[in-house]
Design a protein around this motif. Sequence first.
Motif, PDB file in Angstrom:
ATOM      1  N   ASP A  39       0.907  -1.306   0.017  1.00  7.91           N
ATOM      2  CA  ASP A  39      -0.011  -0.139  -0.140  1.00  7.91           C
ATOM      3  C   ASP A  39       0.888   1.277  -0.020  1.00  7.91           C
ATOM      4  N   SER A  66       3.578  -8.293   0.599  1.00  2.32           N
ATOM      5  CA  SER A  66       2.542  -8.344   1.631  1.00  2.32           C
ATOM      6  C   SER A  66       3.412  -8.469   3.066  1.00  2.32           C
ATOM      7  N   ALA A 144      -7.508  -7.743  -0.246  1.00  5.81           N
ATOM      8  CA  ALA A 144      -6.156  -8.574   0.198  1.00  5.81           C
ATOM      9  C   ALA A 144      -6.338  -9.734   0.675  1.00  5.81           C
ATOM     10  N   ASN A 145      -5.539 -10.818   0.598  1.00  3.81           N
ATOM     11  CA  ASN A 145      -5.639 -11.849   1.249  1.00  3.81           C
ATOM     12  C   ASN A 145      -5.555 -11.570   2.977  1.00  3.81           C
ATOM     13  N   ALA A 149      -2.226 -10.169   4.713  1.00  2.93           N
ATOM     14  CA  ALA A 149      -2.133  -8.651   4.472  1.00  2.93           C
ATOM     15  C   ALA A 149      -3.027  -8.103   5.509  1.00  2.93           C
ATOM     16  N   GLY A 152      -6.276  -6.682   4.121  1.00  2.00           N
ATOM     17  CA  GLY A 152      -7.410  -7.691   3.847  1.00  2.00           C
ATOM     18  C   GLY A 152      -7.997  -7.953   4.921  1.00  2.00           C
ATOM     19  N   ASP A 176      -2.745 -11.090  -3.671  1.00  2.00           N
ATOM     20  CA  ASP A 176      -1.683 -11.337  -2.547  1.00  2.00           C
ATOM     21  C   ASP A 176      -1.340 -10.182  -1.634  1.00  2.00           C
ATOM     22  N   THR A 177      -1.605  -9.008  -2.226  1.00  2.00           N
ATOM     23  CA  THR A 177      -1.447  -7.721  -1.596  1.00  2.00           C
ATOM     24  C   THR A 177      -2.679  -6.707  -1.884  1.00  2.00           C
ATOM     25  N   VAL A 178      -2.987  -5.803  -1.177  1.00  2.00           N
ATOM     26  CA  VAL A 178      -3.794  -4.936  -1.515  1.00  2.00           C
ATOM     27  C   VAL A 178      -3.799  -4.218  -2.783  1.00  2.00           C
ATOM     28  N   GLN A 180      -2.572  -5.740  -5.670  1.00  2.00           N
ATOM     29  CA  GLN A 180      -3.164  -6.662  -6.483  1.00  2.00           C
ATOM     30  C   GLN A 180      -4.677  -6.748  -6.413  1.00  2.00           C
ATOM     31  N   ALA A 181      -5.145  -6.424  -5.329  1.00  2.00           N
ATOM     32  CA  ALA A 181      -6.687  -6.604  -5.268  1.00  2.00           C
ATOM     33  C   ALA A 181      -7.432  -5.180  -6.047  1.00  2.00           C
TER      34      ALA A 181
END
Length: 264
Positions: A39, A66, A144-145, A149, A152, A176-178, A180-181
Motif C-alpha cells: 500500500d 505483503s 487483499a488476502n 495482508a 485484507g 496477494d497484496t492490497v 493486486q486487489a
Amino acid sequence: MRRRLLFFATMSAILAGLWYPDAALAAEPSDVRVAAAADLKFALDEAADLFRARHPNIKLQITYGSSGNFYAQLSNHAPFDVFLSADVDYPHRLVRDGLASEGDEFVYGVGRIVIWVPRSSSIDVEKLGMQSLLSSDVRKIAIANPRHAPYGRAAEAAMQSMGVYKQVKDRLVLGDTVLQAGQFVESGSADIGIISRSHALAPSLRDKGRFWEVPLDAYPRRVQGGVILSWAQSRSAAAALRDFIMGEEGRTILRRFGFESPEE
C-alpha cells in the motif's frame, strides 16, 4: 611534521563526524534494502526520489509485498535493513523475537480503506457505500488476502461489522497484496474492491475510478509502523531513511496519499 599533520587531519575527520553526522554518512556509499508493504508503493516511490536527492551516497533498494510474507522472511533473516509494515504488529513481533531492538521501532502513519469501482461502473458506490457490495451487478469482490495482508483483515472486519460479510463471502477474490486487489478491479477480473485509500489516490487510479471511504469505526485502526533490523548493513543510512519518512518532507508526501499522521 608529517606525523603532526596526519594527527590533525585524523582529528578533523573525527570531529566532522561528531559535529556534522551527515558528513560521516556521506563519506562513503551505503545501501539500504527496504521491505515495504504494497500500500506504500506510490507514496514511497515519490518519497524515495526526494530522499535520493537529499542523500546521493545512499543507494535505496525497495521491494514491495505483503507484510505477513515479509515478516515470515525476516524471521529467517531475509536480507533487508528496514521493514515498513502495513500495521504495527509485525514490527513489534520482530522486536519480541529479538530480531530488532525496541528503540528501532517507529510509527509512520495511519491508513484507511475505501470501496473502489471503475469510473465506468454502473454501481453508485458513493451513495450505496458498503451496501454496494450487495448490488446485483457485483459478481466478484476483490480484497487483499486476510491471512497475510493487514488491509485484507481490515476489509474483512469492515464487512463483518457492517453486516454484509455472510452475503458476500463466496464472491470474494483474494489478491496477494492490497495493490493486486486493486489491479483485479482495474483489469475487470473483479467488479468492485476494498483497497487502501493511498492506492485510490495514486496517479495510476485517481482518474480511473470512484470510491467511498469506509468509516473508521468499522475496522481496527490501521496504524502502520516500521523497524530497523538488527542486521542492517549501515545503521546510520537506515536511520537516515527512517528520519526522512518521519520528518516533515516525508509526512507531507504520506498525507498527500491519504496517510494520516499518528497524532491526528
